[in-house]
Design an enzyme around this catalytic site. Structure first.
Site, PDB file in Angstrom:
ATOM      1  N   LEU A  46      11.301  60.592 -23.744  1.00 29.92           N
ATOM      2  CA  LEU A  46      11.181  59.558 -24.842  1.00 29.92           C
ATOM      3  C   LEU A  46       9.756  59.294 -25.253  1.00 29.92           C
ATOM      4  O   LEU A  46       9.207  58.164 -24.697  1.00 29.92           O
ATOM      5  CB  LEU A  46      12.046  58.296 -24.169  1.00 29.92           C
ATOM      6  CG  LEU A  46      12.624  57.548 -25.356  1.00 29.92           C
ATOM      7  CD1 LEU A  46      13.619  56.597 -24.563  1.00 29.92           C
ATOM      8  CD2 LEU A  46      11.461  56.630 -26.192  1.00 29.92           C
ATOM      9  N   GLU A  91       7.555  59.749 -28.798  1.00 31.72           N
ATOM     10  CA  GLU A  91       7.366  60.605 -29.959  1.00 31.72           C
ATOM     11  C   GLU A  91       5.806  61.312 -29.989  1.00 31.72           C
ATOM     12  O   GLU A  91       5.992  62.505 -31.081  1.00 31.72           O
ATOM     13  CB  GLU A  91       7.437  59.664 -31.336  1.00 31.72           C
ATOM     14  CG  GLU A  91       8.682  59.042 -31.405  1.00 31.72           C
ATOM     15  CD  GLU A  91       9.507  58.364 -30.410  1.00 31.72           C
ATOM     16  OE1 GLU A  91       8.801  57.603 -29.663  1.00 31.72           O
ATOM     17  OE2 GLU A  91      10.498  58.121 -30.148  1.00 31.72           O
ATOM     18  N   GLN A 151      14.009  60.707 -33.649  1.00 33.43           N
ATOM     19  CA  GLN A 151      15.265  60.260 -33.801  1.00 33.43           C
ATOM     20  C   GLN A 151      15.413  59.401 -34.852  1.00 33.43           C
ATOM     21  O   GLN A 151      16.389  59.443 -35.801  1.00 33.43           O
ATOM     22  CB  GLN A 151      15.689  59.358 -32.622  1.00 33.43           C
ATOM     23  CG  GLN A 151      16.949  59.505 -32.077  1.00 33.43           C
ATOM     24  CD  GLN A 151      17.171  59.508 -30.672  1.00 33.43           C
ATOM     25  OE1 GLN A 151      17.092  58.172 -30.272  1.00 33.43           O
ATOM     26  NE2 GLN A 151      17.618  60.308 -29.952  1.00 33.43           N
ATOM     27  N   PHE A 152      14.543  58.200 -35.185  1.00 34.62           N
ATOM     28  CA  PHE A 152      14.400  57.358 -36.151  1.00 34.62           C
ATOM     29  C   PHE A 152      13.113  57.310 -36.734  1.00 34.62           C
ATOM     30  O   PHE A 152      12.007  56.971 -35.767  1.00 34.62           O
ATOM     31  CB  PHE A 152      14.869  55.847 -35.892  1.00 34.62           C
ATOM     32  CG  PHE A 152      16.301  55.779 -35.347  1.00 34.62           C
ATOM     33  CD1 PHE A 152      17.127  55.609 -36.097  1.00 34.62           C
ATOM     34  CD2 PHE A 152      16.605  56.214 -34.157  1.00 34.62           C
ATOM     35  CE1 PHE A 152      18.811  55.443 -35.837  1.00 34.62           C
ATOM     36  CE2 PHE A 152      17.958  56.092 -33.551  1.00 34.62           C
ATOM     37  CZ  PHE A 152      19.085  55.844 -34.582  1.00 34.62           C
ATOM     38  N   ASP A 180      11.326  55.094 -38.113  1.00 37.86           N
ATOM     39  CA  ASP A 180      10.530  53.879 -37.307  1.00 37.86           C
ATOM     40  C   ASP A 180       9.855  54.352 -36.302  1.00 37.86           C
ATOM     41  O   ASP A 180       8.715  53.658 -35.937  1.00 37.86           O
ATOM     42  CB  ASP A 180      11.641  52.795 -37.131  1.00 37.86           C
ATOM     43  CG  ASP A 180      12.800  52.394 -38.148  1.00 37.86           C
ATOM     44  OD1 ASP A 180      12.713  51.546 -38.843  1.00 37.86           O
ATOM     45  OD2 ASP A 180      13.625  53.714 -38.453  1.00 37.86           O
ATOM     46  N   HIS A 184      15.573  50.995 -37.204  1.00 37.81           N
ATOM     47  CA  HIS A 184      16.636  52.120 -37.461  1.00 37.81           C
ATOM     48  C   HIS A 184      16.894  52.158 -38.890  1.00 37.81           C
ATOM     49  O   HIS A 184      17.784  52.966 -39.445  1.00 37.81           O
ATOM     50  CB  HIS A 184      17.921  51.872 -36.794  1.00 37.81           C
ATOM     51  CG  HIS A 184      17.941  51.502 -35.366  1.00 37.81           C
ATOM     52  ND1 HIS A 184      17.917  50.218 -35.037  1.00 37.81           N
ATOM     53  CD2 HIS A 184      18.057  52.496 -34.209  1.00 37.81           C
ATOM     54  CE1 HIS A 184      18.008  50.316 -33.563  1.00 37.81           C
ATOM     55  NE2 HIS A 184      17.906  51.653 -33.104  1.00 37.81           N
TER      56      HIS A 184
END
Ligand SMILES: Cc1ncc(C[n+]2csc(CCOP(=O)(O)OP(=O)(O)O)c2C)c(N)n1
Length: 698
Positions: free
Chosen positions: A400, A402, A425-426, A428, A481
């Protein structure tokens, strides 16, 4: 003379070491350093940062194979010389000559880089290459190659996020990387005790990385340790870290006065005991490889050689202003191709799944790396589900982090110059990877086209979850999100940003993105993952766009940088609406409602690519309609939508009969979770319709 210092140890694979050549390389580094330092003082160029005290790095490189990869930092002149033997390059870059192999005069001196010699392009941002070096190692490991990569940084560099990203990449995947911390005791004026607590070696071992502390002022000890650590890495036992203890013999750089922060006694003690060139020369004399007189003779010979090289370099061409726009962006030249496969109705998520499988089929090195992407679910949104079943091992779940993700995909792409895919994943959460993304986008410009970083960053963006979050309406994504994201990427020079509105475009553009040599951000709107084609308020499907919910099987590509012009109604258009992503659907609904009531036509220009955007299509649409509206779901601050609006004012002013309108989300941190506030945050077909009426009245 050739000496194998490991000859007494059974089973060693160490190459014989030419210690006299090694010494000469170290002397060359020092003499080059002293010469360039003086030239800077003489005002011949603006900046110099030196290597004095770090010359034993030549011994580390001597333990590598010539085809191993290297990621160096600005003190690694000796490492550069040991690998390349090129004494001209440092002078060429210092004097900013077009012949410089590292950036053709574009980058500051001492930023080592060469695709030919597998030296990654050094960034000024301390340790910023680290996540990319991890990506190179990841690729070497996946392809079971024999090469390894060496990454170097200073003690200050060991404190950076980027360095810690590499450490995690290396330890989690047990990558073939040798990490060298060149600890000279200082980071500008900060002593190294500030950079970490406890022992670096114990810290590394605790994280699953073999580590040793090495005396870098002793060249033979450095070489022997390097051979040991390189063997450890090459034999597949995982990464290794060398804490190389050195002394800094000069000030930090030409901009720093050494006496302003270091005591006279400390400087004198460092000079007397920690000079690797002097220490090695003494060792060679003691062991009778050299005579005392050879020390000064070697220095003089090298100086003459360098002065000759300098004379030549000064006659070489300097950069000219006309090249200032070169090597910024590499958009692939699109080749017209007619999709042959049978067409079928598909969601955007289905189209993305298919595109990823196509890429895996065509390129055995292609992979998707991101959180949860390797699970049977295919990531939280299911975009890699087909890849997981059809090509096991090509969708790889990541930690986890980025920056770990982007570094792995970007660095792997640099090895064979083919895009690999990072899934964020998002959008943001891309922010911790922002530096690596910027570096990837900058690389071709900085290295004057020598290096490129092909990379696809796919990410769920904008309103709507389409997965774990409700797929109805705006989706309740709230903070973390639901950001649109384009404002973060379209402002990065060297980056391509795509945001498709339909399944057909999503598949064709994703396949084309893999052909780019510049990094691509592929913004997937959550609300579009499973959406149907838009309808007008009477429930009629809007045909002009609905056809793009049919996608052909197999491979086809669509051009990057080309908008799709959608005419709603008949006859000349009365308004051009410029939009992308979800807002294309909202704009089509609004336009259809107006046309149903008033007749005539409205044009919706679906940009598809935001950077570089299709200026011709926008200008042509404005020229025809003389009224224009930009619709974006970004919040109303500095944004891509605002940029586009400003571009229209600047470039299409005389084609306008009314104030160019602008609709966006609100200037708030995000759409709140509750429906009433969320609905008030985003533009909708209704707000667009009202604005069209207003604009038509003006
Ligand atoms: C990310 C980042 N922060 C700050 C700087 C400014 N800066 C340049 S060099 C340096 C010190 C680096 O120290 P270290 O890694 O120990 O290397 P050394 O110069 O001592 O060899 C700093 C703070 C930078 N270039 N990059």
């Amino acid at each position: 003379m050739t000496v194998n210092t490991r000859a007494t140890e059974a089973g060693t694979t160490a190459e014989p070491l030419d210690i006299l050549a090694l010494y000469r390389t170290m002397v060359t580094a020092r003499v080059t350093n002293d010469m360039l330092k003086t030239r800077k003082t003489q005002g011949r160029f603006p900046f110099y940062i030196g290597c004095a005290g770090h010359e034993s790095m030549a011994a580390v490189v001597a333990a590598l194979n010539p085809d191993d990869w290297m990621s160096l930092y600005y003190r690694d002149l000796a490492a550069w010389l040991q690998r390349t033997g090129d004494i001209y390059a440092p002078l060429r870059e210092a004097y900013s000559r077009t012949t410089g192999p590292m950036g053709a005069g574009r980058n500051m001196p001492s930023h080592y880089s060469s695709k030919h010699y597998r030296i990654l392009p050094t960034f000024s941002e301390v340790a910023a290459l680290a996540p990319l070096a991890g990506g190179v190692a990841f690729s070497l490991q996946r392809h079971k190659r024999k090469e390894i990569i060496m990454f170097t940084t200073g003690d200050g560099g060991a404190a950076t996020n980027d360095f810690n990203v590499l450490f995690r990449q290396a330890s989690v995947h047990q990558l073939p990387v040798l990490i060298v911390i060149e600890d000279n005791g200082w980071a500008i004026t900060t002593p190294s005790v500030i950079q970490w607590g406890g022992s670096l070696v114990e810290w590394a071992k605790g994280g699953g990385v073999y580590a040793e502390e090495v005396d870098g002022t002793d060249t033979m000890a450095t070489y022997e340790a390097s051979v040991r650590l390189v063997e450890h890495v090459r034999s597949g036992q995982g990464p290794a870290l060398m804490h190389l203890c050195l002394g800094l013999l000069d000030s930090h750089s030409s901009s720093t006065d050494i006496r302003s922060y270091r005591s006279k006694e400390e400087i004198e003690a460092t000079t007397a005991t920690k000079d690797p060139v002097k220490n090695f020369g003494r060792w060679l004399v003691e062991h009778e490889y050299l005579q005392e007189a050879d020390i000064e003779r070697t220095r003089k010979e090298v100086r003459v050689e360098l002065e000759r090289a300098e004379t030549q370099v000064l006659q070489e061409p300097e950069p000219t202003p006309d090249r200032v726009r070169q090597h910024i962006l590499y958009v692939p030249r699109w080749q017209e191709n007619t999709p042959r496969g049978t067409k079928k109705q598909s969601s955007m998520l289905g189209a993305i799944n298919e595109a990823l499988v196509e890429l895996a089929q065509r390129d055995p090195g292609f992979f998707v790396y991101g959180q949860d992407v390797g699970s049977p679910k295919g990531g939280v949104f299911g975009a890699t589900a087909l890849l997981v079943t059809q090509f096991p091992g090509r969708a790889i779940s990541s930690p986890l982090n980025e920056q770990v993700i982007v570094g792995i995909a970007a660095g792997a792409g640099m090895v064979d110059l083919k895009a690999r895919c990072a899934e964020i994943q998002f959008v943001d959460y891309h922010q911790s990877a922002a530096q690596t993304i910027r570096m990837a986008a900058r690389t071709s410009y900085q290295s004057y086209g020598d290096w490129t970083v092909p990379l696809i960053i796919r990410t769920k963006s904008g309103s709507g979850g389409g997965g774990p979050i409700s797929s109805g309406g705006a989706g309740g994504g709230a903070f973390g999100h639901s950001n649109a994201g384009e404002q973060w990427f379209t402002c990065i020079p060297g980056m391509i940003t795509i945001c498709p509105a339909t399944p057909f475009d999503a598949k064709g553009l994703l396949l084309e993105a893999a052909r780019a040599q510049s990094p691509v951000t592929f913004l997937e709107r959550g609300r579009l993952y499973r959406s149907d084609p838009p309808k007008d308020s009477q429930g009629n499907v809007i045909q002009v766009i609905a056809e793009y919910w049919n996608i052909p099987d197999g491979y086809y590509t669509l051009p990057i940088g080309k908008a799709r012009r959608l005419r709603i109604g008949n006859g000349p258009s009365s308004i051009a609406i410029i939009s992308w992503g979800t807002m294309v659907l909202e704009s089509c609904t609004a336009a259809a409602n107006i046309v149903n009531r008033n007749g005539g036509a409205i044009e919706v220009v679906d940009l598809r690519t935001l950077a570089p955007f299709d200026e011709e299509a926008v200008a042509a649409a404005v020229r025809e309609a003389n009224r224009v509206m930009v619709v974006t779901e970004e919040d109303d601050l500095t944004s891509f939508g605002r940029h586009l609006h400003s571009w229209i004012v600047q470039n299409c002013f005389y084609d306008l009969d009314a104030t160019p309108a602008f609709i966006s989300a609100l200037a708030a941190p995000a759409a709140p979770y509750n429906a009433p506030e969320e609905n008030a945050f985003y533009p909708t077909a209704k707000t667009i319709e009202e604005k069209i009426e207003e604009l038509l009245r003006e």
